[in-house]
Design a protein around this motif. Sequence first.
Motif, PDB file in Angstrom:
ATOM      1  N   SER A  20       1.196  -0.998 -18.123  1.00  0.00           N
ATOM      2  CA  SER A  20       2.441  -0.631 -18.788  1.00  0.00           C
ATOM      3  C   SER A  20       3.663  -1.332 -18.198  1.00  0.00           C
ATOM      4  O   SER A  20       4.783  -0.988 -18.531  1.00  0.00           O
ATOM      5  CB  SER A  20       2.621   0.887 -18.758  1.00  0.00           C
ATOM      6  N   GLY A  21       3.442  -2.327 -17.361  1.00  0.00           N
ATOM      7  CA  GLY A  21       4.543  -3.104 -16.789  1.00  0.00           C
ATOM      8  C   GLY A  21       4.595  -2.990 -15.277  1.00  0.00           C
ATOM      9  O   GLY A  21       3.783  -2.304 -14.660  1.00  0.00           O
ATOM     10  N   PRO A  22       5.564  -3.693 -14.665  1.00  0.00           N
ATOM     11  CA  PRO A  22       5.661  -3.700 -13.203  1.00  0.00           C
ATOM     12  C   PRO A  22       6.121  -2.360 -12.642  1.00  0.00           C
ATOM     13  O   PRO A  22       6.938  -1.667 -13.243  1.00  0.00           O
ATOM     14  CB  PRO A  22       6.691  -4.797 -12.917  1.00  0.00           C
ATOM     15  N   VAL A  23       5.550  -2.002 -11.489  1.00  0.00           N
ATOM     16  CA  VAL A  23       5.933  -0.799 -10.753  1.00  0.00           C
ATOM     17  C   VAL A  23       6.326  -1.243  -9.355  1.00  0.00           C
ATOM     18  O   VAL A  23       5.549  -1.904  -8.668  1.00  0.00           O
ATOM     19  CB  VAL A  23       4.751   0.205 -10.681  1.00  0.00           C
ATOM     20  N   GLU A  24       7.558  -0.901  -8.952  1.00  0.00           N
ATOM     21  CA  GLU A  24       8.005  -1.274  -7.610  1.00  0.00           C
ATOM     22  C   GLU A  24       7.163  -0.543  -6.572  1.00  0.00           C
ATOM     23  O   GLU A  24       6.930   0.661  -6.677  1.00  0.00           O
ATOM     24  CB  GLU A  24       9.484  -0.950  -7.423  1.00  0.00           C
ATOM     25  N   ILE A  25       6.708  -1.293  -5.573  1.00  0.00           N
ATOM     26  CA  ILE A  25       5.827  -0.737  -4.545  1.00  0.00           C
ATOM     27  C   ILE A  25       6.464   0.460  -3.851  1.00  0.00           C
ATOM     28  O   ILE A  25       5.789   1.457  -3.580  1.00  0.00           O
ATOM     29  CB  ILE A  25       5.422  -1.828  -3.535  1.00  0.00           C
ATOM     30  N   GLU A  26       7.763   0.396  -3.614  1.00  0.00           N
ATOM     31  CA  GLU A  26       8.421   1.495  -2.896  1.00  0.00           C
ATOM     32  C   GLU A  26       8.428   2.809  -3.684  1.00  0.00           C
ATOM     33  O   GLU A  26       8.673   3.867  -3.121  1.00  0.00           O
ATOM     34  CB  GLU A  26       9.845   1.111  -2.511  1.00  0.00           C
ATOM     35  N   THR A  27       8.107   2.769  -4.989  1.00  0.00           N
ATOM     36  CA  THR A  27       8.073   3.997  -5.786  1.00  0.00           C
ATOM     37  C   THR A  27       6.684   4.630  -5.827  1.00  0.00           C
ATOM     38  O   THR A  27       6.530   5.728  -6.363  1.00  0.00           O
ATOM     39  CB  THR A  27       8.531   3.732  -7.239  1.00  0.00           C
ATOM     40  N   VAL A  28       5.686   3.955  -5.256  1.00  0.00           N
ATOM     41  CA  VAL A  28       4.321   4.477  -5.270  1.00  0.00           C
ATOM     42  C   VAL A  28       4.167   5.479  -4.133  1.00  0.00           C
ATOM     43  O   VAL A  28       4.328   5.140  -2.967  1.00  0.00           O
ATOM     44  CB  VAL A  28       3.282   3.339  -5.137  1.00  0.00           C
ATOM     45  N   ALA A  29       3.863   6.725  -4.501  1.00  0.00           N
ATOM     46  CA  ALA A  29       3.679   7.769  -3.495  1.00  0.00           C
ATOM     47  C   ALA A  29       2.264   7.711  -2.931  1.00  0.00           C
ATOM     48  O   ALA A  29       2.052   7.455  -1.750  1.00  0.00           O
ATOM     49  CB  ALA A  29       3.960   9.141  -4.105  1.00  0.00           C
ATOM     50  N   VAL A  30       1.277   7.956  -3.788  1.00  0.00           N
ATOM     51  CA  VAL A  30      -0.131   7.922  -3.415  1.00  0.00           C
ATOM     52  C   VAL A  30      -0.861   7.131  -4.481  1.00  0.00           C
ATOM     53  O   VAL A  30      -0.652   7.350  -5.676  1.00  0.00           O
ATOM     54  CB  VAL A  30      -0.723   9.350  -3.328  1.00  0.00           C
ATOM     55  N   ALA A  31      -1.720   6.212  -4.047  1.00  0.00           N
ATOM     56  CA  ALA A  31      -2.488   5.396  -4.990  1.00  0.00           C
ATOM     57  C   ALA A  31      -3.981   5.605  -4.768  1.00  0.00           C
ATOM     58  O   ALA A  31      -4.434   5.709  -3.638  1.00  0.00           O
ATOM     59  CB  ALA A  31      -2.145   3.917  -4.811  1.00  0.00           C
ATOM     60  N   ASP A  32      -4.711   5.681  -5.867  1.00  0.00           N
ATOM     61  CA  ASP A  32      -6.173   5.676  -5.823  1.00  0.00           C
ATOM     62  C   ASP A  32      -6.571   4.221  -6.028  1.00  0.00           C
ATOM     63  O   ASP A  32      -6.416   3.674  -7.119  1.00  0.00           O
ATOM     64  CB  ASP A  32      -6.736   6.559  -6.932  1.00  0.00           C
ATOM     65  N   ALA A  33      -7.054   3.596  -4.977  1.00  0.00           N
ATOM     66  CA  ALA A  33      -7.308   2.156  -5.010  1.00  0.00           C
ATOM     67  C   ALA A  33      -8.674   1.773  -5.565  1.00  0.00           C
ATOM     68  O   ALA A  33      -8.997   0.592  -5.638  1.00  0.00           O
ATOM     69  CB  ALA A  33      -7.137   1.567  -3.615  1.00  0.00           C
ATOM     70  N   HIS A  34      -9.479   2.737  -5.956  1.00  0.00           N
ATOM     71  CA  HIS A  34     -10.785   2.407  -6.547  1.00  0.00           C
ATOM     72  C   HIS A  34     -11.204   3.543  -7.473  1.00  0.00           C
ATOM     73  O   HIS A  34     -11.800   4.528  -7.042  1.00  0.00           O
ATOM     74  CB  HIS A  34     -11.848   2.190  -5.477  1.00  0.00           C
ATOM     75  N   CYS A  35     -10.878   3.391  -8.724  1.00  0.00           N
ATOM     76  CA  CYS A  35     -11.139   4.444  -9.699  1.00  0.00           C
ATOM     77  C   CYS A  35     -11.818   3.845 -10.927  1.00  0.00           C
ATOM     78  O   CYS A  35     -11.656   2.661 -11.216  1.00  0.00           O
ATOM     79  CB  CYS A  35      -9.810   5.079 -10.097  1.00  0.00           C
ATOM     80  N   HIS A  36     -12.573   4.660 -11.628  1.00  0.00           N
ATOM     81  CA  HIS A  36     -13.159   4.262 -12.906  1.00  0.00           C
ATOM     82  C   HIS A  36     -12.747   5.320 -13.922  1.00  0.00           C
ATOM     83  O   HIS A  36     -13.244   6.435 -13.896  1.00  0.00           O
ATOM     84  CB  HIS A  36     -14.682   4.165 -12.822  1.00  0.00           C
ATOM     85  N   LEU A  37     -11.826   4.961 -14.812  1.00  0.00           N
ATOM     86  CA  LEU A  37     -11.346   5.890 -15.827  1.00  0.00           C
ATOM     87  C   LEU A  37     -12.071   5.734 -17.155  1.00  0.00           C
ATOM     88  O   LEU A  37     -12.183   6.674 -17.915  1.00  0.00           O
ATOM     89  CB  LEU A  37      -9.846   5.680 -16.069  1.00  0.00           C
ATOM     90  N   TRP A  38     -12.517   4.510 -17.434  1.00  0.00           N
ATOM     91  CA  TRP A  38     -13.107   4.224 -18.747  1.00  0.00           C
ATOM     92  C   TRP A  38     -14.254   3.239 -18.574  1.00  0.00           C
ATOM     93  O   TRP A  38     -14.061   2.123 -18.093  1.00  0.00           O
ATOM     94  CB  TRP A  38     -12.053   3.621 -19.665  1.00  0.00           C
TER      95      TRP A  38
END
Length: 95
Positions: A20-38
């Motif tokens: 959905s476009g760029p996300v500034e790194i400083e706005t990321v609180a918690v990231a799931d770095a390995h997920c399978h949604l679909w």
Amino acid sequence: MSHSIAGDPVPHKPHITTVSGPVEIETVAVADAHCHLWIDPDGVDSPELTDEPAARAELNNFADAGGSLVLDCQPVLAGRDARVLYRLADGGRVS
């Protein structure tokens, strides 16, 4: 000027390009770095994850726990669908 996949100008700050476009790194609180949604593969004996409402519910649970970014690690030939990922991110609380 560079553009992201979604067509927005790429910011000068460090960012992650999402469906959905760029996300500034400083706005990321918690990231799931390995997920399978679909997962919607062509193979007969392959696992499937093709329930959009269930995936959206999981994303909402993740957001409730403080999550803000999910990296779907599904390989191209294993049923990844960027259109579904875009729908899941559209208007959601998780990029």
